[in-house]
Design a protein around this motif. Sequence first.
Motif, PDB file in Angstrom:
ATOM      1  N   TYR A 129       0.836  -1.202   0.000  1.00  0.00           N
ATOM      2  CA  TYR A 129       0.000   0.000   0.000  1.00  0.00           C
ATOM      3  C   TYR A 129       0.876   1.260   0.000  1.00  0.00           C
ATOM      4  O   TYR A 129       0.369   2.358   0.169  1.00  0.00           O
ATOM      5  CB  TYR A 129      -0.937  -0.024   1.205  1.00  0.00           C
ATOM      6  CG  TYR A 129      -1.866  -1.211   1.173  1.00  0.00           C
ATOM      7  CD1 TYR A 129      -3.073  -1.160   0.486  1.00  0.00           C
ATOM      8  CD2 TYR A 129      -1.518  -2.404   1.802  1.00  0.00           C
ATOM      9  CE1 TYR A 129      -3.913  -2.261   0.427  1.00  0.00           C
ATOM     10  CE2 TYR A 129      -2.351  -3.515   1.752  1.00  0.00           C
ATOM     11  CZ  TYR A 129      -3.545  -3.439   1.051  1.00  0.00           C
ATOM     12  OH  TYR A 129      -4.373  -4.536   0.980  1.00  0.00           O
ATOM     13  N   LEU A 130       2.169   1.047  -0.162  1.00  0.00           N
ATOM     14  CA  LEU A 130       3.184   2.103  -0.239  1.00  0.00           C
ATOM     15  C   LEU A 130       3.378   2.826   1.086  1.00  0.00           C
ATOM     16  O   LEU A 130       3.971   3.912   1.137  1.00  0.00           O
ATOM     17  CB  LEU A 130       2.864   3.107  -1.353  1.00  0.00           C
ATOM     18  CG  LEU A 130       2.627   2.500  -2.738  1.00  0.00           C
ATOM     19  CD1 LEU A 130       2.460   3.595  -3.781  1.00  0.00           C
ATOM     20  CD2 LEU A 130       3.755   1.558  -3.129  1.00  0.00           C
ATOM     21  N   LYS A 131       2.891   2.242   2.160  1.00  0.00           N
ATOM     22  CA  LYS A 131       3.062   2.827   3.483  1.00  0.00           C
ATOM     23  C   LYS A 131       4.400   2.393   4.058  1.00  0.00           C
ATOM     24  O   LYS A 131       4.761   1.218   4.018  1.00  0.00           O
ATOM     25  CB  LYS A 131       1.918   2.387   4.396  1.00  0.00           C
ATOM     26  CG  LYS A 131       1.833   3.167   5.704  1.00  0.00           C
ATOM     27  CD  LYS A 131       0.587   2.801   6.502  1.00  0.00           C
ATOM     28  CE  LYS A 131      -0.673   3.277   5.811  1.00  0.00           C
ATOM     29  NZ  LYS A 131      -1.883   3.027   6.633  1.00  0.00           N
ATOM     30  N   VAL A 132       5.145   3.344   4.611  1.00  0.00           N
ATOM     31  CA  VAL A 132       6.429   3.033   5.233  1.00  0.00           C
ATOM     32  C   VAL A 132       6.177   2.133   6.438  1.00  0.00           C
ATOM     33  O   VAL A 132       5.320   2.432   7.283  1.00  0.00           O
ATOM     34  CB  VAL A 132       7.162   4.319   5.658  1.00  0.00           C
ATOM     35  CG1 VAL A 132       8.465   3.979   6.400  1.00  0.00           C
ATOM     36  CG2 VAL A 132       7.464   5.195   4.444  1.00  0.00           C
ATOM     37  N   TYR A 133       6.903   1.032   6.498  1.00  0.00           N
ATOM     38  CA  TYR A 133       6.730   0.095   7.609  1.00  0.00           C
ATOM     39  C   TYR A 133       6.885   0.810   8.954  1.00  0.00           C
ATOM     40  O   TYR A 133       7.754   1.670   9.127  1.00  0.00           O
ATOM     41  CB  TYR A 133       7.757  -1.034   7.513  1.00  0.00           C
ATOM     42  CG  TYR A 133       7.458  -2.040   6.427  1.00  0.00           C
ATOM     43  CD1 TYR A 133       6.322  -2.841   6.482  1.00  0.00           C
ATOM     44  CD2 TYR A 133       8.318  -2.190   5.342  1.00  0.00           C
ATOM     45  CE1 TYR A 133       6.041  -3.771   5.479  1.00  0.00           C
ATOM     46  CE2 TYR A 133       8.054  -3.125   4.332  1.00  0.00           C
ATOM     47  CZ  TYR A 133       6.907  -3.907   4.409  1.00  0.00           C
ATOM     48  OH  TYR A 133       6.625  -4.826   3.419  1.00  0.00           O
TER      49      TYR A 133
END
Length: 622
Positions: free
Chosen positions: A578-582
């Motif tokens: 979802y292109l969210k930074v871990y």
Amino acid sequence: MTVVAECSLLFPMMNPSLLLLGLFLPSLAAGTPVHGVTTSTDGIDGKTYDYVVIGGGLAGLTVAGRLTEDPSVTVLVVEAGADDRNNPEVYDIYEFTVALGGPLDWNFPAEDGRTIAGGRTLGGSSSINGGSWTRGSVAQYDTWTTLLEPSEAEVGWNWEGMLHYMKKSENFMPPTPDQVVKGAESIPAVHGASGPVHSAFSHGMYKGPQQPAFLAAATNASGIVHCKDLSAGQANCVTMTPCSLNYNDNDRRSSSAQSYLTPVENIRTNWVTLTQHLVTRIIWANSTLPLVATGIEFAEYTNTTNGTTRYTAYARKEVIVAAGALRTPAILQLSGVGDADVLGPLNITALLDLKTVGKNLQEQTNNVMEASGTGWAYNGTGPNNAIAFPNLFQLFGNASDSKVAEINASIETWAASQASHAYSAAALETIFRAQANVIIKDKVPLIEYFFVTVGAAPGADVATVNWQLLPFSRGSVQIVSADPFVYPNVHVNYFNVSFDLDVQVAGLKLLREIYKTQPLSDLISSELLPGSAVPDDGEGGSDADWRVWALQNYGSVAHPLGTASMMRRELGGVVDAYLKVYDTQNVRVVDASILPTQLSAHLSSSIYGVAEKAADLIKAAW
């Protein structure tokens, strides 16, 4: 020098769930908000938006354009460069290369005295690139899914999912009858017809025999087949390719700024773009995981000014980092997201010790061969269209089987040699096996030949750029100072895996053979570059001579990617599907840095697809 300490990274502590509702954030001033494009922080400093986008380049403006289709959504974009849409170096695609190395170019220093171009202007690299409109092979997009968690396969990071969004971005004009006579073809079904970005063949398309002769000679010399359209997902071919230009607007460059912003900037009061300001860091609400971003800090940034005053803007929902593969990791690191061993010595507290931020850097390399012609006319003004993409078997010919064996036998060793620029040798071995699979099984191209009808050297009539597409060498991007105005260290690690140089040399040798093959040979009187610097021994020149010349004369293609890769964490991923930074709650990365592996293509068409898809993922989350 600004030293970022832990206390300055944090917004006053508050409940993350309340933060995301915006209950403790400054509100927009009453009345009509600032909108359009501005260089002034008046009405922006201290204000709150639903989304704050770091970077007004290709991806950033695409995402902002789609999010602001909803009039209830507010977006701030902060771009380091200026608004140069009326500069002919930007809008005149025939002037490509003029802006390179100048004030519109980040001109990132890399090792060996090389630099990597990147657009420091509204629209980013889409405002200064060559505009070639191509896509990679189906298998390359499908490979992305294999590097994600199995549960994330449904997100659609594959050819089918990307094709939908690449088409959504595009407004393609099929070739005119006159262009068809000149060699232009297309498959309309694989193009979009109503998107913001215009793609077409130009009014000035070359009419002379040079481009068709190059394509025919490439086929005759190597067996590369002809295809009608590089957008169809089969890149291993020779063809004519269109450019990102608007045929109905005198071939004006169709950048992300011209496509997504210009038509609506005076209409959408919910979108403001602040230019000539550098984002210095992300502001966080907390120091425990997951991190919650509340906004950004930024400062004035012009050709003469590095601003000392820090301004702020707040994000009610998300901060979206879209600063490109070389700036995005630097911004994350300056914000305390990165390798603690890198950040600690700079007095930056690693709030999120995510060691692969800035790693997995992949950049393509090129050499140029030039020749003089036999007295023909150009019959056109460009841009150039003729491209050839040979695969491993076409490059190495009778030596192909030994090269396949070398790849299969060397992956473990190569991975170990590049492990310092990845999560681990084991992780990189998995990635390398996926890369090798598409090279060997799917026969994706390893080299691009970009034929240029006018050479760069005095007396040259033709030139061809030979570039290696799928390097195994891995590099990294690391900040060297807590001062955000100091460029990060960009270490590409050029040719550190010997196979990469073998590919570069094989491409040059085949290109020399193409120059000597009809019908192109009938148009060439002599090879000027490298010419006698690499003596032709009847076999195209010795590998040893080609290696020396290639290493002395190579450059960067300016297609860096991978520095915030979309992969499983165990492989070194920085963002999820979802292109969210871990380990962050509301920070996404949307630019070429999320691509885990290189494509056999110019990147812009694919990055538009990434950004279009990202916009829908963001909308679905809220």
